[in-house]
Design a protein around this motif. Structure first.
Motif: not given
Length: 104
Positions: A21-32, A34-38, A89-99
């Protein structure tokens, strides 16, 4: 040989073929998102680091400056340091999980 109860009723567990099972990160709103979270995480970390530098200057400058600024620095430096560590630590987890994605 005595088998556990779950193997006696359900058969051999290795006989089931479970696909990966692999997650699909290709939903249209995920990139947005990710940008906002970054932007939010990076901005918050920069703000906290600036506050930490200001607090360090207040602690170091015992001879000059106002006494109110020095007392504020002494009271808040450990709290700011704890927030900086937690935010790092939150930044490191976010960078590891999503980038981080700043849209460049």
């Amino acid at each position: 040989m005595h088998l556990p109860l779950w193997t006696a009723f359900s058969g051999v567990p290795s006989a089931v073929d479970v696909p990966d099972i692999t997650p699909d990160w290709n939903a249209p709103f995920i990139s947005g998102l990710t940008n906002i979270g970054s932007f939010i995480l990076a901005g918050a970390l920069i703000f906290v680091l600036i506050m930490l530098i200001i607090a360090f200057v207040g602690v170091i400058s015992k001879g000059g400056g106002s006494e109110r600024f020095q007392s504020w620095s002494g009271e808040w430096i450990l709290k700011i340091l704890a927030v900086a560590a937690g935010l790092g630590a939150v930044n490191a987890i976010f960078a590891f999980a999503v980038g981080f994605d700043f849209g460049f």
